[in-house]
Design a protein around this motif. Structure first.
Motif, PDB file in Angstrom:
ATOM      1  N   ALA A  76       0.826  -1.205   0.000  1.00 49.36           N
ATOM      2  CA  ALA A  76       0.000   0.000   0.000  1.00 49.36           C
ATOM      3  C   ALA A  76       0.863   1.260   0.000  1.00 49.36           C
ATOM      4  O   ALA A  76       0.584   2.220  -0.725  1.00 49.36           O
ATOM      5  CB  ALA A  76      -0.929  -0.004   1.204  1.00 49.36           C
ATOM      6  N   PHE A  77       1.926   1.259   0.783  1.00 49.92           N
ATOM      7  CA  PHE A  77       2.837   2.409   0.788  1.00 49.92           C
ATOM      8  C   PHE A  77       3.447   2.606  -0.606  1.00 49.92           C
ATOM      9  O   PHE A  77       3.518   3.726  -1.114  1.00 49.92           O
ATOM     10  CB  PHE A  77       3.964   2.197   1.804  1.00 49.92           C
ATOM     11  N   GLY A  80       1.213   4.274  -3.015  1.00 50.08           N
ATOM     12  CA  GLY A  80       1.213   5.725  -2.829  1.00 50.08           C
ATOM     13  C   GLY A  80       2.424   6.374  -3.459  1.00 50.08           C
ATOM     14  O   GLY A  80       2.318   7.376  -4.171  1.00 50.08           O
ATOM     15  N   HIS A 106      -3.775  -6.133   0.549  1.00 49.46           N
ATOM     16  CA  HIS A 106      -3.109  -5.124  -0.277  1.00 49.46           C
ATOM     17  C   HIS A 106      -2.511  -5.766  -1.529  1.00 49.46           C
ATOM     18  O   HIS A 106      -2.528  -5.185  -2.604  1.00 49.46           O
ATOM     19  CB  HIS A 106      -2.015  -4.421   0.524  1.00 49.46           C
ATOM     20  N   HIS A 109      -5.198  -6.635  -4.174  1.00 47.52           N
ATOM     21  CA  HIS A 109      -5.792  -5.441  -4.780  1.00 47.52           C
ATOM     22  C   HIS A 109      -4.797  -4.700  -5.668  1.00 47.52           C
ATOM     23  O   HIS A 109      -5.183  -4.131  -6.685  1.00 47.52           O
ATOM     24  CB  HIS A 109      -6.385  -4.538  -3.712  1.00 47.52           C
ATOM     25  N   LYS A 113      -5.490  -4.065  -9.554  1.00 48.78           N
ATOM     26  CA  LYS A 113      -5.453  -2.719 -10.145  1.00 48.78           C
ATOM     27  C   LYS A 113      -4.259  -2.551 -11.073  1.00 48.78           C
ATOM     28  O   LYS A 113      -4.097  -1.489 -11.662  1.00 48.78           O
ATOM     29  CB  LYS A 113      -5.355  -1.676  -9.033  1.00 48.78           C
TER      30      LYS A 113
ATOM     31  N   ALA B 157      -8.861   3.139  -2.031  1.00 45.09           N
ATOM     32  CA  ALA B 157      -8.030   2.062  -1.482  1.00 45.09           C
ATOM     33  C   ALA B 157      -8.886   0.869  -1.086  1.00 45.09           C
ATOM     34  O   ALA B 157     -10.100   0.956  -1.026  1.00 45.09           O
ATOM     35  CB  ALA B 157      -7.256   2.578  -0.281  1.00 45.09           C
ATOM     36  N   GLU B 158      -8.200  -0.256  -0.798  1.00 41.00           N
ATOM     37  CA  GLU B 158      -8.930  -1.469  -0.420  1.00 41.00           C
ATOM     38  C   GLU B 158      -9.399  -1.436   1.024  1.00 41.00           C
ATOM     39  O   GLU B 158     -10.303  -2.162   1.399  1.00 41.00           O
ATOM     40  CB  GLU B 158      -8.097  -2.718  -0.689  1.00 41.00           C
ATOM     41  N   ASP B 159      -8.809  -0.616   1.849  1.00 45.74           N
ATOM     42  CA  ASP B 159      -9.291  -0.407   3.215  1.00 45.74           C
ATOM     43  C   ASP B 159      -8.624   0.850   3.763  1.00 45.74           C
ATOM     44  O   ASP B 159      -7.796   1.453   3.101  1.00 45.74           O
ATOM     45  CB  ASP B 159      -9.042  -1.634   4.109  1.00 45.74           C
ATOM     46  N   ILE B 161      -6.524   1.111   6.152  1.00 47.14           N
ATOM     47  CA  ILE B 161      -5.094   0.922   6.432  1.00 47.14           C
ATOM     48  C   ILE B 161      -4.299   1.237   5.169  1.00 47.14           C
ATOM     49  O   ILE B 161      -3.275   1.913   5.205  1.00 47.14           O
ATOM     50  CB  ILE B 161      -4.816  -0.519   6.890  1.00 47.14           C
ATOM     51  N   ALA B 162      -4.810   0.753   4.030  1.00 46.21           N
ATOM     52  CA  ALA B 162      -4.144   1.032   2.764  1.00 46.21           C
ATOM     53  C   ALA B 162      -4.203   2.520   2.453  1.00 46.21           C
ATOM     54  O   ALA B 162      -3.242   3.098   1.954  1.00 46.21           O
ATOM     55  CB  ALA B 162      -4.788   0.227   1.650  1.00 46.21           C
ATOM     56  N   SER B 165      -1.627   4.294   4.405  1.00 46.18           N
ATOM     57  CA  SER B 165      -0.316   3.880   3.901  1.00 46.18           C
ATOM     58  C   SER B 165       0.004   4.624   2.614  1.00 46.18           C
ATOM     59  O   SER B 165       1.110   5.112   2.414  1.00 46.18           O
ATOM     60  CB  SER B 165      -0.298   2.379   3.622  1.00 46.18           C
ATOM     61  N   MET B 166      -0.992   4.694   1.736  1.00 44.32           N
ATOM     62  CA  MET B 166      -0.765   5.342   0.445  1.00 44.32           C
ATOM     63  C   MET B 166      -0.441   6.814   0.603  1.00 44.32           C
ATOM     64  O   MET B 166       0.446   7.337  -0.062  1.00 44.32           O
ATOM     65  CB  MET B 166      -1.991   5.175  -0.447  1.00 44.32           C
TER      66      MET B 166
END
Lengths: 263, 474
Positions: A76-77, A80, A106, A109, A113, B157-159, B161-162, B165-166
């Protein structure tokens, strides 16, 4: 340059804190060699890691931008980072617990994507840093500190999982074949879109010791017995294929299932 | 081809991989013992080497294998030993700048959630990640439309938390980033909020509060996260938290939240609630906006502690600084140190003092009738609207009451309250929860503090506060 010189050049300290025989050393060597063979520099890549032994690979040793994040969230980071600056070449290094257990959501997904990042999953079959507890990829019947009489759960097939989530490029290589690993990493880094690589690594300290493979070389020989390349699979009959795990590069779930003879 | 193999003894870990994996048995056990207690290896049969290079790939760096090939490589390896990065990364950047508001100045009629979006875009935010949750949905939907126009990034995002994070990832890639959520989602964000504290990552989190606990009443307002925003994460470092009372303030404080976040390199939490989020009011837009961008000075250490508790310089990914960002305890260059008590203490002290040292600047209160007040109503955010009306009405009826509403909830304006407690008899804290800020007010002073809780998912009726002020009880 040979590996010795590459490590002197790109690592912050020559001696790492990994246990003797750790497969992550082999991964570091192969990654450095792949980067060298691609005529790139290590700091052309930006690393995002999670928590655990795998999180130490880049954050402690690589002379490159890196972000050591929370447990399970590196994908996820990295999403971003990549979306905010698409010019960056973002690499995620996670363990099996990191990417497939706490961060499984994560992972699927990002694959769905098609986020253009390269995810390396260093699969050593358990949680090494915390003392060897069973993880999502622990093979059935193997002993860990939480499954002292053998693991009863069926492990994840990460290649199947990520291909099922829609990834277009997935590969799997064991550390027993480092030259193939280098090739795999090179292909990973030069492919487009979301890429996933499962590196079957050895953990002699936590996994090997409990499963009659105290030395790293024994674990590598075990790998050589149980892992079979995609090219050789076709010549085998169903019976011999039963306990084998296929490695190589896969572009679609259909292809992988056919190799598994589940298609 | 000529081959030279040597083993650097200090790097040999005695793992035995070279001995067992070499197909030609070039290596053997040596006589010396490694510090780990393993036998160090030696090169026994160098002439047998075929140059397959397997050993060096298995080895943790000890084997130095030199194979002189006839043809030299056609490229010269570009080695970067010092700082690199693109030319623009060699210039300092950041600081205050006056920027033109992308919207035509004038009056707009907006919903609270829309005001947050417009304010974020106006001060240069170009990254949003979020997950659907009532009552913050409109921010997500509006961002999806507006980010396209301004060439920014919006990710569903998927949740949660994501999502957080993003935005932290995006922040380190150089963009101003924001996410929006509500109670249950905010709880999910706590772990990474503490990572943002530790890594000094600027970002803005909008918490549109609803009536809880748990799912509670998603469409009903509450102020249920008033203590979670400050003490929710493990470690609980100082946070900056803002809570506006109107759509206009929501707009202004969103800009302020970004500026504070960039200046102090800390996550800033902007509180809102289901009422404010869906309230439509007119908003006055000015022509110019003062925006602060994070400061970057090439070569400066990217983390604290700094000598004067100032905010350190913030590089981004790709600047060639070999950034090492970690949530573990680290020194100013980001090198991890998980056992040194001195470094841990210095770092925590830096993270605290970075904000506490500036606390005079971080006081922003609305005050009414405080000169001769005997009873002071301390209200936060939306409740301030009800309380203000009640105080005005009570004044008309001869009651000596005053009103205090901190726009910046944390750092809590303790000095202000202490100063008031010299002449005030009683403090009253009406809240849309079971009494959370009441404890924060009470711990600062020795005067009587009364909690007026109303955790029923409704706005506090101004007449109810008035009745209390007139002595009719709660």
């Amino acid at each position: 340059m040979n590996i010795h010189e590459l490590r002197k050049l790109y690592l912050k300290q020559e001696k790492t804190t990994f246990c003797p025989g750790c497969g992550y050393e082999i991964f570091i060597n192969c990654l450095l060699k792949a980067v060298e063979e691609m005529k790139k520099k290590l700091d052309d890549f930006n690393f995002v890691e999670g928590i655990g032994c795998s999180g130490w690979v880049a954050s402690n040793y690589f002379k490159a931008d890196n972000f050591h994040t929370t447990h399970g969230r590196p994908v996820a980071f990295a999403t971003g980072v990549k979306l905010a600056n698409p010019k960056l070449n973002v690499i995620v290094i996670g363990g099996d617990g990191d990417t497939a257990s706490i961060g499984g959501n994560h992972l699927i997904h990002a694959a769905r994507k098609n986020i253009p990042i390269a995810v390396f999953c260093l699969n050593n079959f358990l949680y090494g840093m915390t003392g060897g507890q069973a993880g999502p990829t622990t093979p059935i019947n193997s002993k860990t500190s939480t499954t002292t009489e053998g693991n009863a759960d069926i492990p994840f097939d990460l290649v199947k999982l990520v291909l099922g989530a829609g990834a277009k490029y997935v590969n799997r290589y064991p550390t027993a074949y480092p030259h193939l690993l280098v090739k795999g990493i090179k292909n990973m880094l030069s492919a487009d879109g979301f890429r996933f690589m499962e590196i079957i690594s050895q953990c002699p300290r936590q996994y090997g010791q409990r499963n009659q493979m105290r030395w790293a070389s024994k674990m590598l020989l075990w790998q050589k017995e149980h892992f079979i390349s995609k090219e050789k699979v076709r010549s085998l009959n169903d019976e011999t294929l039963k306990d084998k795990i296929i490695f190589g590069e896969f572009q679609s779930l259909k292809e992988y299932l056919e190799l598994l003879r589940e298609g | 081809m000529e081959r030279k193999i040597s083993i650097e003894q200090t790097l040999c870990r005695g793992c035995n991989l070279c001995v067992e994996m070499c197909p030609k048995k070039v290596f053997e056990d040596g006589e010396e013992i490694s510090p780990e207690g393993f036998k160090l290896k030696k090169v026994a049969n160098p002439t047998k080497c075929t140059g397959c290079k397997l050993c060096e790939l298995f080895c943790p760096g000890a084997i130095n294998l030199k194979i002189e090939e006839k043809e030299t490589p056609s490229y010269s390896p570009r080695l970067r030993l010092g700082r690199g990065g693109p030319p623009e990364a060699r210039l300092a950047r950041g600081g205050w700048r006056e920027t033109k508001n992308p919207l035509t100045p004038g009056k707009y009629f907006w919903q609270g959630n829309k005001a947050v979006v417009e304010a974020a875009l106006a001060c240069g935010c170009r990254f949003f990640a979020g997950y659907p949750i009532t009552p913050a949905n409109e921010i997500l939907e509006e961002m999806a439309k507006r980010m396209k126009v301004v060439d920014g990034v919006m990710v569903q995002a998927e949740d949660e938390i994501a999502a957080i994070s993003m935005i932290l990832g995006a922040s380190w890639a150089g963009l101003k980033a924001i996410t929006a959520t509500s109670g249950p989602g905010f709880a999910l964000m706590q772990e990474n909020l503490s990572l943002a504290d530790m890594t000094e990552t600027p970002c803005v989190v909008v918490d549109v509060q609803r009536a809880g606990p748990s799912t509670g009443q998603p469409t009903r307002p509450g102020a249920m996260d008033m203590r979670e925003v400050r003490y929710g994460s493990h470690g609980a470092i100082q946070r900056i938290v803002l809570y506006p009372e109107s759509v206009q303030e929501l707009y202004d404080l969103t800009i302020k939240a970004f500026n504070l976040s960039e200046r102090f390199r800390t996550p800033v939490i902007l509180l809102s609630d289901a009422y404010l989020a869906h309230l439509s009011e007119s908003v006055e837009i000015k022509e110019k906006i003062d925006a602060f961008d994070r400061i970057y000075i090439p070569g400066e250490p990217p983390f604290g502690p700094t000598p004067d508790f100032s905010t350190p310089s913030m590089p981004r990914f790709g600047d060639g600084e070999f950034l090492s960002i970690t949530g573990s305890t680290h020194d100013k260059l980001g090198a991890r140190s998980t056992a040194d008590s001195g470094i841990q203490e210095e770092l925590i002290s830096h993270l605290q003092n970075k904000i506490i040292k500036q606390k005079e600047e971080l006081v922003d209160c609305e005050e009414l009738f405080l000169n001769d007040a005997k009873i002071v109503v301390v209200a936060f955010g939306t409740v301030g609207r009800s309380a203000k009306w009640a105080v005005r009405e009570a004044r008309k009826r001869g009651k000596k009451v005053g009103f205090l509403r901190p726009r910046i909830v944390y750092p809590f304006p303790a000095d202000k309250i202490k100063e008031l407690s010299g002449k005030v008899r009683k403090f009253v804290v009406p809240e849309m929860n079971q009494g959370q800020m009441f404890y924060v007010v009470r711990e600062k002073i020795s005067r009587e503090v009364v909690s007026l809780p109303q955790p029923n998912g409704q706005i506090i009726d101004p007449r109810r506060i008035l009745k209390y002020l007139l002595g009719e009880g709660w």
